[in-house]
Design an enzyme around this catalytic site. Structure first.
Site, short mmCIF file in Angstrom:
data_model
loop_
_atom_site.label_atom_id
_atom_site.label_comp_id
_atom_site.label_asym_id
_atom_site.label_seq_id
_atom_site.Cartn_x
_atom_site.Cartn_y
_atom_site.Cartn_z
N TYR A 1 0.83 -1.21 0.00
CA TYR A 1 0.00 0.00 0.00
C TYR A 1 0.86 1.26 0.00
O TYR A 1 0.62 2.19 -0.74
CB TYR A 1 -0.93 0.00 1.22
CG TYR A 1 -2.02 1.05 1.13
CD1 TYR A 1 -3.29 0.71 0.66
CD2 TYR A 1 -1.79 2.37 1.51
CE1 TYR A 1 -4.29 1.65 0.56
CE2 TYR A 1 -2.79 3.33 1.43
CZ TYR A 1 -4.04 2.97 0.96
OH TYR A 1 -5.03 3.91 0.87
N PHE B 1 -7.08 20.24 -24.74
CA PHE B 1 -7.72 18.95 -25.01
C PHE B 1 -9.11 18.91 -24.36
O PHE B 1 -9.37 19.63 -23.41
CB PHE B 1 -6.82 17.83 -24.46
CG PHE B 1 -7.36 16.46 -24.75
CD1 PHE B 1 -7.46 16.01 -26.05
CD2 PHE B 1 -7.78 15.63 -23.73
CE1 PHE B 1 -7.97 14.75 -26.32
CE2 PHE B 1 -8.29 14.36 -23.99
CZ PHE B 1 -8.38 13.92 -25.29
N ASP B 2 -10.00 18.04 -24.86
CA ASP B 2 -11.40 18.10 -24.39
C ASP B 2 -11.57 17.83 -22.89
O ASP B 2 -12.35 18.51 -22.22
CB ASP B 2 -12.35 17.23 -25.24
CG ASP B 2 -11.95 15.76 -25.28
OD1 ASP B 2 -10.80 15.46 -24.95
OD2 ASP B 2 -12.79 14.93 -25.64
N ASP C 1 0.61 19.83 -20.78
CA ASP C 1 -0.25 18.66 -20.93
C ASP C 1 0.55 17.73 -21.84
O ASP C 1 0.64 17.94 -23.04
CB ASP C 1 -1.58 19.11 -21.55
CG ASP C 1 -2.54 17.94 -21.74
OD1 ASP C 1 -2.13 16.80 -21.49
OD2 ASP C 1 -3.68 18.19 -22.15
N ALA D 1 0.82 14.37 -22.75
CA ALA D 1 0.49 13.02 -23.23
C ALA D 1 1.43 12.53 -24.34
O ALA D 1 1.83 11.38 -24.35
CB ALA D 1 -0.96 12.98 -23.71
N LYS E 1 -0.68 7.23 -23.63
CA LYS E 1 -0.21 7.66 -24.94
C LYS E 1 1.28 7.30 -25.05
O LYS E 1 1.61 6.16 -25.26
CB LYS E 1 -0.43 9.16 -25.14
CG LYS E 1 -1.75 9.69 -24.58
CD LYS E 1 -2.97 9.29 -25.36
CE LYS E 1 -4.29 9.68 -24.71
NZ LYS E 1 -4.43 11.02 -24.20
N HIS F 1 -19.97 13.82 -26.80
CA HIS F 1 -19.64 12.92 -27.90
C HIS F 1 -19.56 11.45 -27.49
O HIS F 1 -19.78 10.57 -28.30
CB HIS F 1 -18.32 13.35 -28.57
CG HIS F 1 -17.16 13.39 -27.61
ND1 HIS F 1 -17.04 14.36 -26.63
CD2 HIS F 1 -16.10 12.58 -27.46
CE1 HIS F 1 -15.93 14.13 -25.95
NE2 HIS F 1 -15.34 13.06 -26.43
C1 PLP Z 1 -5.62 11.76 -23.62
C2 PLP Z 1 -5.30 13.13 -23.26
C3 PLP Z 1 -5.70 13.67 -22.02
C4 PLP Z 1 -6.53 12.92 -21.01
O1 PLP Z 1 -5.94 11.73 -20.63
P1 PLP Z 1 -6.76 10.40 -20.27
O2 PLP Z 1 -5.70 9.45 -19.93
O3 PLP Z 1 -7.55 10.03 -21.48
O4 PLP Z 1 -7.65 10.74 -19.12
C5 PLP Z 1 -5.32 14.98 -21.74
N1 PLP Z 1 -4.64 15.71 -22.62
C6 PLP Z 1 -4.26 15.23 -23.83
C7 PLP Z 1 -3.48 16.09 -24.77
C8 PLP Z 1 -4.58 13.94 -24.18
O5 PLP Z 1 -4.23 13.48 -25.38
#
Ligand code: PLP
Length: 458
Positions: free
Chosen positions: A72, A124-125, A215, A217, A258, A450
């Site tokens: 843990y 990003f969304d 951000d 990813a 990613k 979506h």
């Molecule tokens: C996928 C993504 C996110 C969100 O990540 P999740 O792992 O899907 O929650 C945030 N920003 C960008 C640029 C992404 O491609």
């Protein structure tokens, strides 16, 4: 003869995928209310819905799974991941989360309040969702070139410094808790941000006393593009470039699904101890104790290994060249695409593909449905459905680009699959004049619609 490019890995295990007929697919997509998220995966032949969590782990990552420490607190897997993150990104502090949006939720809980303004490059969304959920506003400062798919700009993810400075001047510092730079910029087409731009954004942010968060990813794909397109970095190793990128950030959120090539996971990494302490409280509330945050020990091990594999030049080259290969087939057949090609996906300009359809009929979604029926290839709409409604007026937001995204999972499909996709979309392109009607919404959620929207033919 020049040796052609080839993948820097070979296949040890396979997963069968199922072919189907046009008749079956017509029925399935109708039953799915014309929402591709509702399809069962065995109704899909080649799945280009997303590159998120869909990559193939290596034998070394699977071995790491067996070594996971499920304690843990204080698990060796936690320290293995912590060391990997500090080694790759340079940040001393980190919080594990279950995925990227978990990282956003935790970080934004500690940083963003109602009425705040968050400038960035095409957020990003989920990022935008987490900002708007807190009654704050995301302001898009991406360069104008990003929104013209025919301009061949090497860094279409760049932030327009004039637009940014206008925002920084217009609002008091207290209302701008952070600037978010998305690398690569998903929403504008998987387009990279140059190191020059990153450096300039950081300089401007420092002038106004505002922290910069990435951000991240697709930070490794971004670094690959910097190496290939920014002269000063042509001879620099990927990990060196990654280090320099993160040097100009105060912290990062990461969707490990990613570029870290795992099926689930995420994290926050940062420099500031007081912010780390504050975010830790939300991490414990929302994700889990700070030494696992929603991930098993085995998942943290695979992620640590994935961070190294994902920043390997040979792997990145195979990855990006495969995406480019598909893009070139489509381009040679006259299909309108986002130029230059993105890192993780090919973005088809649906408005140019189906110019006769009105924007109210969800043009990119219509194209995604046609491609699925034609071939069993599942792409995804990056357009009006994704753009949601304006939170205040509740009117549909019509984004500058209406795109069909063909997202390529990492280390999953072969060149033959790319040829198949290329032929399928070319067939749709040849009969585009016969696609006379789009779709209308029958049911939708108030936010991130979506995923669950239900449609019918007009
Ligand atoms: C996928 C993504 C996110 C969100 O990540 P999740 O792992 O899907 O929650 C945030 N920003 C960008 C640029 C992404 O491609």
């Amino acid at each position: 003869m020049n040796l052609p490019f080839a993948e820097s890995y070979k296949i040890k295990m396979v997963e069968p995928i199922r072919k189907s007929t046009i008749k079956e697919r017509e029925r399935w997509i109708k039953e799915a209310k014309y929402n591709l998220f509702n399809l069962h995966s065995d109704q899909v032949f080649i799945d280009l819905l997303t590159d998120s969590g869909t990559g193939a782990m290596s034998d070394r990552q699977w071995s790491e799974m067996m070594l996971g420490d499920e304690s843990y607190a204080g698990a060796s897997s936690y320290f293995k991941l912590k060391n990997a993150i500090t080694d790759i990104t340079g940040f001393p502090y980190f919080l594990p989360t279950h995925q990227g949006r978990g990282a956003e939720n935790v970080l934004f809980s500690a940083m963003i309040k109602e009425g705040d303004i968050i400038p960035g490059n095409s957020h990003f969304d989920t990022t935008k969702g987490h900002i708007e959920f807190r009654k704050a506003t995301a302001v898009d400062c991406t360069i104008a070139e990003a929104f013209d798919t025919n301009i061949d700009h090497p860094f279409k993810g760049d932030i327009d410094l004039e637009k940014l400075e206008k925002v920084l001047k217009e609002y008091p510092k207290e209302r701008i808790p952070l600037i978010i730079v998305t690398v690569t910029c998903n929403s504008s087409g998987g387009q990279p941000v140059s190191l020059k731009n990153i450096r300039e954004v950081k300089q401007m942010a420092e002038k106004y006393g505002i922290p910069v968060f990435f951000d991240s990813a697709r930070f490794a794909e971004n670094a690959y593009f910097i190496k290939m397109r920014e002269n000063a970095y042509a001879d620099k190793p990927i990990r060196h470039i990654v280090h320099e990128m993160f040097k100009y950030a105060d912290g990062m959120t990461m969707s490990s699904k990613k570029d870290a090539i795992v099926n689930m996971g995420g994290f926050i990494a940062l420099n500031d101890k007081p912010l780390f302490d504050k975010a830790s409280i939300y991490n414990i509330l929302f994700e889990g104790y700070i030494s696992y945050g929603g991930m098993s020990g085995r998942d943290m091990n695979a992620l640590a290994q994935g961070l190294y594999e994902g920043t390997d030049f040979d792997y990145l080259e195979a990855r990006i060249k495969q995406v480019e290969y598909l893009g070139q087939i489509l381009k040679d057949n006259g299909i309108p695409l986002q130029n230059p090609f993105g890192g993780h996906a090919i973005f088809v300009n649906a408005r140019e593909f189906l110019p006769h359809l009105p924007k109210e009929e969800f043009v990119a979604q219509t194209l995604a449905i046609e491609l699925y029926i034609e071939s069993g290839v599942r792409g995804v709409e990056i357009g009006t459905l994704l753009a949601d409604r304006d939170p205040e007026t509740r009117e549909n937001r019509y984004p500058e680009l209406e795109l069909l995204r063909l997202t390529i999972p990492r280390r999953v499909y072969s060149r033959n699959h790319m040829d198949y996709i290329g032929a399928a979309l070319t067939n749709v392109y040849k009969r585009r004049d016969q696609i006379k009607r789009g779709f209308k919404i029958v049911k939708e959620a108030p936010i991130l619609r979506h995923f669950t929207v239900e449609l019918e033919r007009r």
